[in-house]
Design an enzyme around this catalytic site. Structure first.
Site, mmCIF file in Angstrom:
data_model
loop_
_atom_site.group_PDB
_atom_site.id
_atom_site.type_symbol
_atom_site.label_atom_id
_atom_site.label_comp_id
_atom_site.label_asym_id
_atom_site.label_seq_id
_atom_site.Cartn_x
_atom_site.Cartn_y
_atom_site.Cartn_z
ATOM 1 N N LEU A 63 6.786 -18.812 -3.827
ATOM 2 C CA LEU A 63 5.470 -19.337 -3.463
ATOM 3 C C LEU A 63 4.421 -18.230 -3.458
ATOM 4 O O LEU A 63 4.619 -17.180 -2.860
ATOM 5 C CB LEU A 63 5.526 -19.976 -2.067
ATOM 6 C CG LEU A 63 4.191 -20.437 -1.454
ATOM 7 C CD1 LEU A 63 3.587 -21.573 -2.276
ATOM 8 C CD2 LEU A 63 4.394 -20.874 -0.009
ATOM 9 N N GLN B 147 -3.678 -17.170 -6.075
ATOM 10 C CA GLN B 147 -3.118 -17.646 -7.333
ATOM 11 C C GLN B 147 -4.020 -17.283 -8.511
ATOM 12 O O GLN B 147 -5.206 -17.023 -8.352
ATOM 13 C CB GLN B 147 -2.899 -19.157 -7.268
ATOM 14 C CG GLN B 147 -1.815 -19.564 -6.286
ATOM 15 C CD GLN B 147 -1.671 -21.074 -6.138
ATOM 16 O OE1 GLN B 147 -2.391 -21.853 -6.781
ATOM 17 N NE2 GLN B 147 -0.750 -21.506 -5.281
ATOM 18 N N GLY C 104 -2.139 -13.103 -11.467
ATOM 19 C CA GLY C 104 -0.964 -12.385 -11.941
ATOM 20 C C GLY C 104 0.072 -12.054 -10.898
ATOM 21 O O GLY C 104 1.080 -11.402 -11.208
ATOM 22 N N GLU D 79 17.159 -22.081 -8.734
ATOM 23 C CA GLU D 79 17.575 -23.348 -8.140
ATOM 24 C C GLU D 79 16.490 -24.403 -8.298
ATOM 25 O O GLU D 79 15.399 -24.268 -7.746
ATOM 26 C CB GLU D 79 17.879 -23.152 -6.646
ATOM 27 C CG GLU D 79 18.304 -24.441 -5.925
ATOM 28 C CD GLU D 79 18.558 -24.207 -4.450
ATOM 29 O OE1 GLU D 79 18.616 -25.202 -3.694
ATOM 30 O OE2 GLU D 79 18.692 -23.028 -4.050
#
Length: 620
Positions: free
Chosen positions: A442, A448, A451, A476
């Site tokens: 996350l 965000q 990079g 996962e």
């Protein structure tokens, strides 16, 4: 020979066994056991009810045929399976309604278009007039064209729904716009003979005062929530420091709505470094059960607080006092790398002004002093940004944690603000290796698109590259966003390997690529193949018909492998079962459906690969 037949000869045979009944128990719609060709033994007329999620399909059915009060429909959950309803109001009015979930996929092998549309008398498609209906029009076009090919005799009725919330002028404009767009798209695809009937609809009596008032008490939970990473007291009143959740269904249910308040605002604030937490809420009005037949407001605080660790605050002044402790906060664990964004980039800092930013990436285990309580606060972000998130068992010492912090100047010194984090579990790989699996990943919204995601993933990779005991690194249940990030990072790194040179890419996927990717980059075989397809696409001259065609066939051969396995399994079952047992056991597809599915899968992949290559090109 058609294009599809020509490609069929190259990427290998599937099988053709006829169109058998699909078993919806194993399909994605959680269908009922009797949803098959024998579910209508008396031959009653069948009406299909379709439309996007939350368009109002089920509400229409409940109000019209089951006398549900319109106000009660406010609490209906979204349909997540195909629901069959027998309507037998009298000996003269008897038919079936099949209510489909909004996420129905006509290209899914479990969706048998012949069975669904073949015996249908009418198809009602519901469009929410209060929503942006561009996606609904696209789904309407796909639905009508698929159904018409199977059964040209179906009547198509389009309900422009929830018009009670629109002014008279907007109703007329919406009907005109939807009517024109829907018919224009059908004509462009050669379906000008299809007739669509349009109706303005609502489940409410337009004179219903209570309805209008009750609707005003329904709040979008994503819009109601305000998050902040607070660095200084002025951030609390600064709208620029606010960010929103991507989802809230894990707290407030599938509809992501809260009932009972007007102008609701939920504040979930964290101090930027230590993550001391404040939870508060305010609203202008709360529903009165005495006025609305016992309707009570949702317990907002009761829904959120069980997910927060002990020590959160509900007094804002107390929370602001804890900012004084931020200067003593130091990131836990070992500093692995530093990443900076220089002046002159298109990024802006947390306060909105252009500036150089410095980020530090750390790794630690649960044995790190005080990290256990810190992680309890940290992982609460997952509920709002990672679908199907769950809190992990930190007592297992095979977990590894990676954190990103912005190191920002403050009062002549510097402080830290959390930007994101990832968790990795060290699995055993037979006979004596370890296989790390990235579990949670996350980057928070304020950080965000600069990079940091790629830098965090590369940092995880680098921490394992020199360890000879590491076999490869897996992921996962990756989200679409993480898959795109991983593709970009892996493709960027693999371009440096000699086995992925342009000349070797044109020769096809080979064992050398698998070995190099695993040895040098810890990329597993499945991901190595995907990276190969991305980089070969880049190396392919799309203007060269034969070169482009060779690339498509190479990808489709891989996509066709599951169909070949199904064909092999089918031949084995043919020898062991009679025809009736075989039909009840298998969910099969015709040759035409298989080719259509393969083409759709390929087009989706090519679009994904194009996005990855565009990002690679932008970083040169």
């Amino acid at each position: 020979m058609s294009y599809e037949q020509e490609e069929e000869d190259h990427y290998g045979p599937g099988y053709e066994v006829g169109s058998y009944t699909k078993d919806y128990n194993d399909g994605p719609y959680d269908g009922e056991n009797d949803l098959n060709l024998n579910s209508n033994p008396e031959g009653k007329p069948r009406i299909l009810l379709m439309g996007l999620r939350r368009s109002g399909k089920s509400s229409i059915q409940k109000v019209v045929f089951h006398k549900m009060s319109p106000n009660e429909t406010l609490f209906l959950e979204s349909t997540n399976k195909i629901v069959k309803d027998e309507i037998s109001n009298s000996s003269f009015v008897q038919f079936q309604i099949w209510d489909f979930p909004g996420q129905v996929d006509f290209f899914d092998p479990n969706f048998d278009c012949e069975m669904i549309f073949g015996g249908c008398g009418a198809l009602v498609f519901v469009i929410d007039a209060q929503d942006d209906y561009i996606d609904a029009l696209m789904k309407l076009n796909l639905t009508v064209t698929r159904a018409y090919k199977v059964n040209p005799n179906i009547r198509f009725e389009v309900f422009i729904h929830k018009v009670d919330g629109l002014s008279d002028d907007h109703k007329i404009e919406a009907q005109r716009d939807i009517h024109q767009r829907a018919n224009d798209e059908l004509m462009e695809e050669g379906f000008d003979s299809v007739n669509l009937s349009f109706y303005l609809t609502s489940i409410y009596d337009h004179s219903s005062y209570k309805k209008n008032v009750l609707q005003s008490f329904i709040i979008d939970s994503n819009e109601a929530l305000d998050f902040k990473l607070v660095r200084e007291p002025s951030d609390v009143d600064n709208d620029e420091t606010t960010f929103k959740p991507e989802m809230s269904h894990q707290i407030f249910g599938e509809n992501e709505s809260i009932f009972g308040y007007q102008n609701l605002k939920i504040s979930l604030y964290y101090t930027a470094g230590k993550l001391n937490t404040y939870l508060g809420m305010n609203y202008s009005k709360k529903v009165d059960p005495k006025q609305f037949e016992g309707a009570t407001a949702d317990d907002v605080m009761g829904a959120i607080t069980p997910k927060l660790p002990p020590g959160y605050m509900t007094n804002l002044d107390d929370f602001l006092v804890t900012l004084n402790k931020e200067q003593s906060f130091k990131p836990p664990g070992e500093l692995l790398s530093t990443y900076s964004i220089n002046k002159g980039t298109n990024t802006t800092d947390y306060k909105g002004s252009a500036a150089e930013k410095i980020f530090e990436l750390y790794s630690c285990t649960i044995e790190e002093p005080s990290f256990r309580s810190y992680h309890e606060r940290l992982q609460t972000f997952l509920l709002w940004y990672v679908d199907a998130a769950s809190f992990i068992d930190v007592d297992d010492d095979r977990w590894r944690f990676y954190l990103i912090f912005e190191k920002y100047p403050c009062d002549g010194s510097h402080r830290y603000a959390l930007c994101g984090y990832a968790t990795v579990y060290l699995y055993f790989a037979y006979p004596n290796k370890t296989r790390p699996r990235i579990s949670q990943f996350l980057v928070l919204p304020p950080f965000q698109r600069v990079g940091l995601g790629a830098e965090l993933l590369n940092t995880i990779y680098r921490s394992f590259l020199k360890d000879s005991n590491i076999l490869d690194i897996t992921v996962e249940d990756p989200s679409e966003e993480f898959t795109r990030l991983r593709d970009f990072v892996d493709a960027q790194n693999s371009k440096k390997l000699s086995s992925y040179s342009k000349e070797k890419l044109q020769q096809g996927f080979n064992a050398e690529m698998v070995e190099d990717a695993q040895r040098e980059l810890k990329i597993n075989k499945k991901q190595a193949r995907r990276v190969y397809e991305i980089l070969r696409f880049e190396a392919t001259n799309l203007a060269d018909v034969e070169e482009y065609r060779a690339y498509r066939l190479d990808v489709k051969r891989r996509l066709n492998i599951p169909y070949q396995k199904e064909a092999s399994d089918y031949k084995k079952l043919q020898k062991a079962l009679n025809a009736e047992e075989l039909r009840s056991t298998l969910s099969t597809s015709t040759k035409e459906q298989r080719i259509e599915n393969l083409d759709k899968q390929y087009q989706m992949l090519e679009n994904e690969y194009r996005h990855t290559l565009e990002r690679l090109a932008a970083t040169k």
